[in-house]
Scaffold this motif. Structure first.
Motif, PDB file in Angstrom:
ATOM      1  N   ALA A  32      53.532   8.830  20.578  1.00 53.12           N
ATOM      2  CA  ALA A  32      52.175   8.334  20.372  1.00 53.12           C
ATOM      3  C   ALA A  32      51.429   9.155  19.323  1.00 53.12           C
ATOM      4  N   ARG A  33      51.686  10.457  19.280  1.00 58.06           N
ATOM      5  CA  ARG A  33      50.988  11.298  18.313  1.00 58.06           C
ATOM      6  C   ARG A  33      51.378  10.944  16.874  1.00 58.06           C
ATOM      7  N   VAL A  34      52.639  10.562  16.677  1.00 56.28           N
ATOM      8  CA  VAL A  34      53.087  10.158  15.342  1.00 56.28           C
ATOM      9  C   VAL A  34      52.415   8.846  14.943  1.00 56.28           C
ATOM     10  N   VAL A  35      52.359   7.905  15.877  1.00 62.93           N
ATOM     11  CA  VAL A  35      51.700   6.625  15.603  1.00 62.93           C
ATOM     12  C   VAL A  35      50.239   6.856  15.236  1.00 62.93           C
ATOM     13  N   ALA A  36      49.570   7.716  15.995  1.00 68.06           N
ATOM     14  CA  ALA A  36      48.161   8.006  15.725  1.00 68.06           C
ATOM     15  C   ALA A  36      47.985   8.654  14.363  1.00 68.06           C
ATOM     16  N   THR A  37      48.916   9.501  13.994  1.00 66.05           N
ATOM     17  CA  THR A  37      48.837  10.193  12.699  1.00 66.05           C
ATOM     18  C   THR A  37      48.944   9.212  11.539  1.00 66.05           C
ATOM     19  N   VAL A  38      49.947   8.327  11.589  1.00 62.06           N
ATOM     20  CA  VAL A  38      50.113   7.383  10.485  1.00 62.06           C
ATOM     21  C   VAL A  38      48.978   6.361  10.465  1.00 62.06           C
ATOM     22  N   MET A  39      48.410   6.055  11.634  1.00 66.55           N
ATOM     23  CA  MET A  39      47.278   5.137  11.663  1.00 66.55           C
ATOM     24  C   MET A  39      46.052   5.779  11.017  1.00 66.55           C
ATOM     25  N   ALA A  40      45.849   7.075  11.252  1.00 68.90           N
ATOM     26  CA  ALA A  40      44.737   7.779  10.622  1.00 68.90           C
ATOM     27  C   ALA A  40      44.908   7.801   9.106  1.00 68.90           C
ATOM     28  N   PHE A  41      46.123   8.040   8.646  1.00 71.35           N
ATOM     29  CA  PHE A  41      46.387   8.052   7.206  1.00 71.35           C
ATOM     30  C   PHE A  41      46.134   6.669   6.604  1.00 71.35           C
ATOM     31  N   GLY A  42      46.634   5.625   7.271  1.00 73.62           N
ATOM     32  CA  GLY A  42      46.412   4.267   6.785  1.00 73.62           C
ATOM     33  C   GLY A  42      44.946   3.891   6.763  1.00 73.62           C
ATOM     34  N   SER A  43      44.186   4.388   7.730  1.00 68.45           N
ATOM     35  CA  SER A  43      42.745   4.126   7.745  1.00 68.45           C
ATOM     36  C   SER A  43      42.080   4.725   6.519  1.00 68.45           C
ATOM     37  N   GLY A  44      42.462   5.947   6.171  1.00 63.60           N
ATOM     38  CA  GLY A  44      41.898   6.588   4.985  1.00 63.60           C
ATOM     39  C   GLY A  44      42.235   5.846   3.712  1.00 63.60           C
ATOM     40  N   VAL A  45      43.463   5.357   3.631  1.00 65.65           N
ATOM     41  CA  VAL A  45      43.889   4.589   2.451  1.00 65.65           C
ATOM     42  C   VAL A  45      43.035   3.337   2.294  1.00 65.65           C
ATOM     43  N   LEU A  46      42.848   2.610   3.389  1.00 66.99           N
ATOM     44  CA  LEU A  46      42.049   1.383   3.319  1.00 66.99           C
ATOM     45  C   LEU A  46      40.587   1.674   3.027  1.00 66.99           C
ATOM     46  N   LEU A  47      40.055   2.754   3.586  1.00 69.06           N
ATOM     47  CA  LEU A  47      38.669   3.118   3.303  1.00 69.06           C
ATOM     48  C   LEU A  47      38.465   3.354   1.815  1.00 69.06           C
ATOM     49  N   SER A  48      39.430   4.005   1.190  1.00 72.81           N
ATOM     50  CA  SER A  48      39.339   4.251  -0.247  1.00 72.81           C
ATOM     51  C   SER A  48      39.408   2.944  -1.029  1.00 72.81           C
ATOM     52  N   ALA A  49      40.320   2.065  -0.625  1.00 67.26           N
ATOM     53  CA  ALA A  49      40.457   0.789  -1.327  1.00 67.26           C
ATOM     54  C   ALA A  49      39.190  -0.047  -1.206  1.00 67.26           C
ATOM     55  N   VAL A  50      38.599  -0.062  -0.007  1.00 69.02           N
ATOM     56  CA  VAL A  50      37.357  -0.806   0.185  1.00 69.02           C
ATOM     57  C   VAL A  50      36.253  -0.240  -0.703  1.00 69.02           C
ATOM     58  N   SER A  51      36.163   1.083  -0.778  1.00 66.26           N
ATOM     59  CA  SER A  51      35.085   1.727  -1.534  1.00 66.26           C
ATOM     60  C   SER A  51      35.230   1.519  -3.033  1.00 66.26           C
ATOM     61  N   PHE A  52      36.409   1.838  -3.577  1.00 69.47           N
ATOM     62  CA  PHE A  52      36.570   1.913  -5.022  1.00 69.47           C
ATOM     63  C   PHE A  52      37.157   0.652  -5.654  1.00 69.47           C
ATOM     64  N   GLU A  53      37.820  -0.179  -4.842  1.00 71.12           N
ATOM     65  CA  GLU A  53      38.428  -1.382  -5.403  1.00 71.12           C
ATOM     66  C   GLU A  53      37.656  -2.646  -5.045  1.00 71.12           C
ATOM     67  N   LEU A  54      37.114  -2.725  -3.843  1.00 69.86           N
ATOM     68  CA  LEU A  54      36.465  -3.964  -3.403  1.00 69.86           C
ATOM     69  C   LEU A  54      34.953  -3.917  -3.593  1.00 69.86           C
ATOM     70  N   ILE A  55      34.282  -2.985  -2.926  1.00 64.52           N
ATOM     71  CA  ILE A  55      32.828  -2.940  -3.025  1.00 64.52           C
ATOM     72  C   ILE A  55      32.388  -2.599  -4.446  1.00 64.52           C
ATOM     73  N   ALA A  56      33.039  -1.632  -5.063  1.00 64.48           N
ATOM     74  CA  ALA A  56      32.683  -1.270  -6.441  1.00 64.48           C
ATOM     75  C   ALA A  56      32.936  -2.431  -7.397  1.00 64.48           C
ATOM     76  N   GLU A  57      34.063  -3.132  -7.201  1.00 64.02           N
ATOM     77  CA  GLU A  57      34.380  -4.282  -8.049  1.00 64.02           C
ATOM     78  C   GLU A  57      33.379  -5.409  -7.838  1.00 64.02           C
ATOM     79  N   ALA A  58      32.998  -5.649  -6.586  1.00 64.79           N
ATOM     80  CA  ALA A  58      32.011  -6.688  -6.305  1.00 64.79           C
ATOM     81  C   ALA A  58      30.673  -6.366  -6.963  1.00 64.79           C
ATOM     82  N   HIS A  59      30.263  -5.122  -6.897  1.00 68.69           N
ATOM     83  CA  HIS A  59      28.994  -4.720  -7.505  1.00 68.69           C
ATOM     84  C   HIS A  59      29.039  -4.878  -9.014  1.00 68.69           C
ATOM     85  N   GLU A  60      30.175  -4.549  -9.596  1.00 67.29           N
ATOM     86  CA  GLU A  60      30.309  -4.690 -11.057  1.00 67.29           C
ATOM     87  C   GLU A  60      30.269  -6.148 -11.471  1.00 67.29           C
TER      88      GLU A  60
END
Length: 249
Positions: A32-60
């Motif tokens: 379970a700890r490994v699953v939680a670890t990779v889920m945390a990493f994936g969450s960070g990846v998506l947060l970055s994509a939302v910030s710099f690729e989606l919301i920033a692109e929409a604003h532009e």
């Protein structure tokens, strides 16, 4: 190659990571700890994509108004649909421990989980398709971010499905179907929105961003916090910076 077909291929590629994660999560006893670890990493990846690729692109593309309206609409639609599915048994669809109900415990929960997986994957794929509009190249950062985040999503959910005694046919049929639908959603994003104005495209991109951000908070972070809570923030930041570095390359 026609661009609509290219969009579908990129969407299918990103969605295939769900199948890869599900294979590992269902066939191997992942701690379970490994699953939680990779889920945390994936969450960070998506947060970055939302910030710099989606919301920033929409604003532009369309400015602050369409971006805010789209993001709020996406968050509200996702949250509303998620509440309905939670009542039907899909609340813990991304949880790897024993939180997912069996069909005997809650009839119809299998269908709700399948619909929840569809709800989680479609916004990401539509954005992949829209990134090709205007003759531009696909946003590789978005594709990579979705791919990386889909692996722990499939892994965690399939681990929970195995513990809920769902069959291999159900698990791999579900994730294989979602991968195919991801490709089709990317095609729809390219074809249906091809003639849309900049403001509409901005709102749609922000809508997907708002839905994905809500999905991270509602379904991914809880799993990440479950067993890796001491290091969840650090691992999430690592994923965020990884995706950010890709966007700057």
């Amino acid at each position: 190659m026609p661009e609509w077909l290219l969009a579908g291929g990129w969407g299918l590629l990103a969605g295939s990571a769900l199948v890869m994660g599900a294979l590992v999560g269902y066939l191997m006893p992942i701690p379970a700890r490994v699953v939680a670890t990779v889920m945390a990493f994936g969450s960070g990846v998506l947060l970055s994509a939302v910030s710099f690729e989606l919301i920033a692109e929409a604003h532009e593309r369309g400015g602050l108004g369409p971006t805010v309206l789209g993001a709020v609409a996406g968050a509200a639609l996702y949250a509303g649909a998620n509440v309905l599915l939670a009542w039907r048994g899909a609340r813990h669809r991304k949880r790897s421990a024993g939180q997912q109900p069996t069909e005997e415990q809650q009839p119809g929960s299998g269908t709700a989980i399948a619909l929840g997986a569809l709800l989680d994957g479609v916004p990401e794929s539509i954005v992949i398709g829209t990134s090709l509009l205007g003759g531009g190249a696909v946003s590789l950062v978005t594709v990579v971010a979705v791919f990386i985040s889909n692996v722990p999503e499939g892994l965690s959910s399939a681990s929970g499905m195995r513990r809920a005694h769902r069959s291999r046919r159900y698990v791999f049929g579900l994730w294989g179907g979602i991968a195919v639908i991801s490709g089709l959603a990317a095609v729809l994003g390219y074809t249906v929105l091809g003639g849309a104005s900049a403001g509409v495209l901005a709102a749609i991109t922000a809508l997907a961003g708002g839905a994905i951000l809500t999905m991270i908070a509602d379904t991914m972070i809880p799993e990440a916090y479950e067993d890796a809570h001491v290091l969840t923030g650090l691992i999430t930041v690592a994923g965020f910076l990884t995706a950010f570095a890709l966007s700057q390359a």
